[in-house]
Write a protein that holds these residues in place. Structure first.
Motif, PDB file in Angstrom:
ATOM      1  N   ILE B 171     -98.063 -45.294 -86.429  1.00 51.49           N
ATOM      2  CA  ILE B 171     -96.745 -45.162 -85.802  1.00 51.49           C
ATOM      3  C   ILE B 171     -96.007 -43.965 -86.398  1.00 51.49           C
ATOM      4  N   ALA B 172     -96.059 -43.829 -87.730  1.00 52.52           N
ATOM      5  CA  ALA B 172     -95.378 -42.701 -88.372  1.00 52.52           C
ATOM      6  C   ALA B 172     -95.932 -41.377 -87.868  1.00 52.52           C
ATOM      7  N   GLY B 173     -97.254 -41.303 -87.752  1.00 51.35           N
ATOM      8  CA  GLY B 173     -97.879 -40.068 -87.283  1.00 51.35           C
ATOM      9  C   GLY B 173     -97.489 -39.732 -85.859  1.00 51.35           C
ATOM     10  N   LEU B 174     -97.350 -40.756 -85.023  1.00 51.60           N
ATOM     11  CA  LEU B 174     -96.935 -40.520 -83.638  1.00 51.60           C
ATOM     12  C   LEU B 174     -95.466 -40.109 -83.586  1.00 51.60           C
ATOM     13  N   VAL B 175     -94.654 -40.793 -84.383  1.00 53.58           N
ATOM     14  CA  VAL B 175     -93.210 -40.559 -84.323  1.00 53.58           C
ATOM     15  C   VAL B 175     -92.854 -39.124 -84.705  1.00 53.58           C
ATOM     16  N   VAL B 176     -93.502 -38.570 -85.750  1.00 53.54           N
ATOM     17  CA  VAL B 176     -93.115 -37.216 -86.154  1.00 53.54           C
ATOM     18  C   VAL B 176     -93.440 -36.205 -85.062  1.00 53.54           C
ATOM     19  N   LYS B 177     -94.379 -36.528 -84.188  1.00 47.04           N
ATOM     20  CA  LYS B 177     -94.678 -35.604 -83.086  1.00 47.04           C
ATOM     21  C   LYS B 177     -93.854 -35.902 -81.844  1.00 47.04           C
ATOM     22  N   GLU B 178     -93.492 -37.166 -81.639  1.00 43.53           N
ATOM     23  CA  GLU B 178     -92.777 -37.512 -80.413  1.00 43.53           C
ATOM     24  C   GLU B 178     -91.279 -37.228 -80.524  1.00 43.53           C
ATOM     25  N   ILE B 179     -90.734 -37.255 -81.749  1.00 44.22           N
ATOM     26  CA  ILE B 179     -89.309 -36.938 -81.891  1.00 44.22           C
ATOM     27  C   ILE B 179     -89.018 -35.518 -81.391  1.00 44.22           C
TER      28      ILE B 179
END
Lengths: 231, 580
Positions: B171-179
């Motif tokens: 989730i953290a890895g996805l979030v830093v790219k989706e933000i």
């Protein structure tokens, strides 16, 4: 002067949906000015876009427009030879001043030297000699107007449209520039259509005045074109 | 781009307008190239899921494949992981973006965030995931920075931080790219609503800045970013490269398991894979339904909350949280890339030292030459896909403007469609179609598949500036005798050089970052920097991963740098074009 010369509107009517925006019938002789007045939203700019051929497809146009005897109603904008000056100068920001003028010069003027000479001469005519390599964004408002005017005249138009011109110039400069434009139109014997809501423009133009009524959305208004002497 | 645009070909042409020529076919062709592979791929997935794939002996319809899928012991957990990580990443990203905008819009900090967005957005998912892994791993930079003085750790702690079974690292890895992605979309939407004025009015009525934003701006911005949010949800639920690097292993998320089956030498597992891909699609449909229900609930509660009239004076908490989210995102990506760089030149680097004992070019000397082939392949694929996408998008927009037809807003979802379908759901089908047709995987097919993903981004990035261009320039040029083609090439395109290059850089970045399309359609035989980098994940050699991930990042940042520099040089003497 033959009757065919100049700009003739043959029962021109422009409607949008059920609203009739503009009806116009009559003749603007070479060197004459027709001033079209009306508040914003009355279809002034639409009329100009119909004459220049850039109106959106949603407007229905009936009747005809003839320029020097040629029916231009169905022609592409670039084939009409109708010059237009907008409120803004709209100098192409990616070209130099000289580049802007050369853009207007027809390709029939051949040869780099000759084209350069014509551009320089045009600049000299409006007291901008030596400005060819300047960035248009560095010019003052009055200078930009003059460049836009000469760019248009270099394209050898056979009619001239003015869309509420020069709103950002202060009054004195505005009078002088307007006079310069109208003088040139007269000496080149161009029929001029000027749309404005400014009575000073209409007075200075000195031609016939055609009033457009404001239309209200959803109602079908009868246009009442009046022709009168300049005030 | 819309069906409206396509339909006008038959419509009578207005007087004075050029008759639509070949250009009028551009929207139809573009839609076909974008949606054709998606439709074909979905069909190619559904058929084997139902047992139909004669090339592998599947010649009767049935639910065997789904039963085999259900019989896999990891299935319930893998499906739940997909749902949890997808919804979790989307919700977290949306919350962070809302906090950032509500707390900071209109401030100098916000402008700084805006400026830093493009490079962050362009960092490939795989490189971002590796960078994050290097930071948060038990032996990562964060642990080293705090050891041993704060933690007392003399060796890496035995903690399952990466690839944790609940998918939190994923989730953290996805979030830093989706933000960054959602923030960019929100910025575009903010430009379309009178956000500054609404806020001023609300503040004059006594609302605090944050309450003013959330109560007057957010309700109008949300509908505009709804499709991007759905795209984030679809992507997060089925991302494969990030999940391979950061996600759990036993079992992995459903999408990763499908890809494992797709790459298994036992071809019979393809049926099961197809059933998994169809299930992935169903999961997304369920998650979207859940999200929509949440939207309605939030709208109802929000309305009551707004009508209660609370002024919510203090902005401090929101500012801290929003600023923290922005800083954490930029920090995670920035420090992650820095970590990759340091590892790629690290000599001996023992825990818990914060820096390596010595720096050495050995890793680059050893692995650098091996970058040449996948690097060239990456540039060929990205260059071709971006070139095609740019030509098609420009043709669509020019056709729209020339024939006076606006792409209808309601057709926008067609542009988003390739981003709303889980990649694995149609890419698996494309591979099986090729298998059924006896086609060898080749570069052309991979380019066309990349085009499906590159086109939406290029089109969306180009459409606003293209449509916002002052059409009176075209009217002036036409009045000066220039035909439509001359207007396009000598006036419009030069004036729009900056957005065109930005769109190209974005398209290039998208293509470089694509993992699954290259892997599945290329059947492992088309190797790019991204496929090579992700393949290294299981090996865990940080030096070689650093080299590959850094090369991948450079392949993306270089075009962005060019897109920024070229107009600056080109227009250095044209003040009117300097800052757009």
């Amino acid at each position: 002067m033959t009757d065919a010369a100049g700009l003739r509107f043959d029962r021109l009517s422009i409607t949008l949906g059920r609203n009739r925006l503009v009806t116009l019938d009559g003749h603007v002789a070479p060197g004459d000015v027709l001033t079209v007045m009306g508040p914003s939203g009355s279809g002034k700019s639409t009329l100009l876009s119909v004459i220049s051929g850039t109106a959106a497809a949603v407007f229905q146009v009936r009747g005809g427009i003839h320029l020097d005897g040629r029916d231009i109603t169905g022609l592409a904008p670039e084939a009409r030879r109708v010059g237009i000056l907008f409120q803004d100068e709209l100098l192409f920001p990616h070209l130099s001043v000289g580049g802007n003028l050369a853009f207007g010069l027809p390709p029939s003027v051949a040869g780099r030297r000759e084209r350069r000479r014509r551009v320089e001469a045009a600049l000299a005519e409006v007291n901008l000699a030596g400005f060819a390599n300047r960035d248009p964004a560095t010019l003052s408002g009055g200078q930009q107007v003059r460049v836009a005017l000469m760019r248009m005249l270099l394209s050898e138009p056979r009619a001239l449209l003015l869309d509420e011109p020069f709103p950002r110039l202060d009054a004195g400069l505005r009078d002088r520039i307007r006079q310069a434009v109208l003088d040139r139109a007269r000496t080149r014997r161009l029929p001029v259509v000027l749309v404005t809501h400014d009575a000073a423009d209409a007075r200075a133009a000195g031609g016939r005045i055609h009033h457009l009524d404001p239309h209200e959305a959803g109602t079908d208004l009868r246009p009442s074109p009046r022709t009168g002497d300049p005030a | 781009m819309s069906d409206d645009t396509v339909r006008t070909r038959a419509a009578p042409t207005a007087r004075g307008r050029p008759r639509p020529g070949a250009l009028a076919w551009a929207p139809a062709l573009t839609l076909g190239l974008m949606l054709g592979p998606v439709a074909a791929g979905l069909a190619g997935t559904v058929a084997p899921a139902l047992g139909w794939l004669p090339a592998l002996g599947g010649d009767h319809l049935g639910t065997d494949a789904f039963e085999a899928l259900r019989a896999w012991p990891g299935f319930p957990r893998a499906a739940a992981l997909s749902l949890f990580t997808g919804l979790g990443a989307t919700l977290t990203s949306l919350a962070a973006v809302t906090l950032i905008c509500a707390g900071w819009q209109g401030t100098r900090v916000f402008h700084a965030i805006e400026r830093g967005l493009s490079p962050l957005l362009s960092v490939p998912h795989a490189a971002a995931a590796f960078g994050l892994a290097f930071l948060i791993a038990p032996s990562g930079w964060l642990a080293r920075a705090a050891s041993p003085w704060a933690t007392g750790w003399e060796r890496p702690p035995d903690l399952l931080i990466l690839q944790d079974p609940n998918g939190l690292a994923l989730i953290a890895g996805l979030v830093v790219k989706e933000i960054p992605f959602l923030l960019l979309m929100t910025l575009a939407a903010l430009g379309q609503v009178p956000s500054a004025r609404s806020r001023t009015v609300a503040r004059a009525l006594g609302y605090g800045p944050v309450a003013a934003w959330v109560k007057t701006v957010f309700p109008r911005v949300y509908p505009q970013i709804r499709l991007p949010i759905y795209a984030v949800l679809a992507y997060s639920m089925s991302a494969v490269d990030t999940a391979i690097i950061l996600g759990p292993n036993t079992p992995p998320t459903l999408a990763v398991q499908v890809v494992r089956w797709m790459n298994d030498p036992d071809l019979q597992l393809r049926f099961q894979a197809a059933a998994g891909a169809v299930t992935q699609l169903a999961l997304l449909a369920g998650a979207l339904g859940l999200w929509r229900a949440g939207e309605r609930l939030a709208a109802g509660l929000g309305r009551r909350w707004i009508e209660r009239g609370g002024r919510g004076r203090s902005a401090a908490a929101t500012r801290v949280l929003g600023g923290g989210a922005a800083a954490a995102t930029a920090g995670a990506l920035g420090a992650g890339i820095a970590g990759l760089a340091v590892w790629s030149v690290a000599g001996v680097w023992r825990f818990p030292q914060a820096t390596p004992d010595a720096l050495t070019w050995r890793s680059w000397e050893r692995y650098g030459p091996r970058l040449a082939d996948p690097g060239a392949e990456t540039f060929i694929l990205a260059g071709a896909a971006t070139g095609l996408a740019l030509a098609l998008a420009l043709a669509c927009l020019e056709a729209e403007q020339r024939y006076g037809v606006r792409s209808a807003g309601r057709a926008l979802w067609l542009v988003y469609l390739p981003l709303l379908v889980p990649q694995v759901a149609f890419l698996a089908g494309l591979q099986m179609l090729a298998l059924a047709a006896g086609l060898d995987p080749n570069r052309g097919a991979v380019i066309l598949t990349h085009l499906v993903f590159v086109l939406p981004y290029v089109f969306l990035s180009l459409a606003d500036p293209f449509r916002a261009w002052d059409r009176r320039y075209a009217a002036v040029a036409a009045a000066l005798g220039a035909g439509p083609d001359r207007v396009f090439w000598t006036v419009r395109l030069p004036m729009l050089v900056r957005p065109v290059l930005t769109a190209a850089a974005l398209g290039f970045a998208v293509s470089v970052g694509l993992y699954l399309p290259t892997l599945l359609v290329g059947a492992g035989r088309v190797q790019t920097l991204t496929t090579e980098a992700v393949a290294l994940a299981s090996g865990g050699d940080r030096r070689v991963i650093g080299v590959y991930a850094l090369a991948q990042t450079a392949a993306v940042l270089l075009p962005f740098a060019l897109a920024g520099a070229v107009p600056r040089v080109l227009w250095r003497r044209r003040r009117g074009l300097r800052d757009d």
